[in-house]
Design an enzyme around this catalytic site. Sequence first.
Site, PDB file in Angstrom:
ATOM      1  CB  VAL A 173      -0.955   0.020   1.209  1.00  0.00           C
ATOM      2  CG1 VAL A 173      -1.971  -1.101   1.102  1.00  0.00           C
ATOM      3  CG2 VAL A 173      -0.189  -0.082   2.523  1.00  0.00           C
ATOM      4  CB  ALA A 204      14.180   5.992  -0.945  1.00  0.00           C
ATOM      5  CG  ASP A 221       8.985  -1.406   0.032  1.00  0.00           C
ATOM      6  OD1 ASP A 221       8.580  -0.725  -0.919  1.00  0.00           O
ATOM      7  OD2 ASP A 221      10.158  -1.815   0.134  1.00  0.00           O
ATOM      8  CG  ASP A 262       8.687  14.193   8.459  1.00  0.00           C
ATOM      9  OD1 ASP A 262       8.446  15.311   7.950  1.00  0.00           O
ATOM     10  OD2 ASP A 262       8.725  13.145   7.795  1.00  0.00           O
TER      11      ASP A 262
END
Length: 484
Positions: free
Chosen positions: A33, A37, A40, A152
């Site tokens: 989904v 880089a 996954d 982040d």
Amino acid sequence: MDPEPDPNPHPPKSWSIHTRQEIIARYEILERVGSGAYSDVYRGRRLSDGLTVALKEVHDYQSAFREIEALQILRGSPNVVHLHEYFWREDEDAVLVLEFLRSDLSAVIADAKRERDGGGGGLLRAGEIKRWMLQVLVGVDACHRNLIVHRDLKPGNLLVSEEGVLKIADFGQARILLDDGNDAPDYEPELFEERSSEHADILQQPETMEAHTAHPEGHNSQEQVAITREAYLREVDEFKAKNPRHEIDKETSIFDGNTSCLATCTTSDIEGDPFKGSYAYEAEEAGEDVQGLLTSCVGTRWFRAPELLYGSTDYGLEVDLWSLGCIFAELLTLEPLFPGISDIDQLSRIFNGLGNLSEEVWPGCTKLPDYKTISFCKIENPVGLESCLPNRSGDEVSLIQRLLCYNPAARATAIELLQDKYFTEEPLPVPISELRVPQSKNSHDEDFPGGWDDYNDMDSDSDFEDFGPLKFTTTSAGFSIQFP
């Protein structure tokens, strides 16, 4: 004469989740989904009870370490993604088994924008915005109470369940801060396998353990969060008044001064040999003394605090608060507040909106590493935050102003904002069950300039010619670049 081959060669590293017997014995992998880089993500089904989960295969050792550590500490926090268990061995990637959440806040914004542009309605309702904000604030407060800086925060990292529950995710860039506001010294990989059993609930020896189930105990258990609002606020007020730093096991925190300047979208901020610590080697070769420092090259540019854009390496939790201001502004307008196409352009947009950065608005800012290297012409008439947030109420603008302060010490904390009158006045926050939740998080990319995927490219400046004539001045440090 050629040497005879080793009769017992080490098996090659396996980077595919589909070949991991210990995982496929417990989970059915349904589909991929998400992909980046450095990781996954797959949707999977737990064979024992049919529970749908997300399996995140992280290709970077340090990022996996950070995410596991942070999620173990935050286990039980209602607005932080839940880590069920993880798989990790020395010769393979870490695989984190997380709760599966179909959507995220960026999709919420995109759906509302699509509806607005199609003539089907206006902005998000004020009550919806307040409920989204409250959930984000509770999650960030849990992080900051445990001295975890996420680094982040952005709509794409705020996942949303089908029921409307928002949870902070992607802690690959997170850090646990110590008394001085910096990370603990870097760990030595060879010590990783020697940790005592008392640390097993946070860090698991990868050489000996194939799967680790997260312990239910944590810094924020369900019992801790299931208290009245008054008791919750009183508890944090006392915490802030005393201002003690939690005693954090220095061996379980990671040093970060040698991180490459990569702004990431969904996965990690470091690439390299997981057992060599290649970025530390690069820093040593460059002659840099980075011990005890944080990297400024973190987060996604549109949500990155000014101190990071100016190269600060001794920042704290406050960088998350600036990100919150940008996120909340986007909820109000459905448009990114400062959509810079480069770090320089990012600063320019911020200054055009809020005015120049100076000692007057932030005493000590001239000591930032890059302050004297890059300068801007004085902006006589900045547009002001009110113009950036057209048709919004004074209370809404005030809330954003409390976060978007140049001086990090002046930014309102998450717990302070939870007490803001904005959330107790009409219209009140809607119940979570009334929030409109998109079906997936993949439907929004086309609705933003360049697509949200462009966040992956926000790690370096574009060519200087994009900004017109430049003024170069030689200084003792090299040169200064002045932008119009």
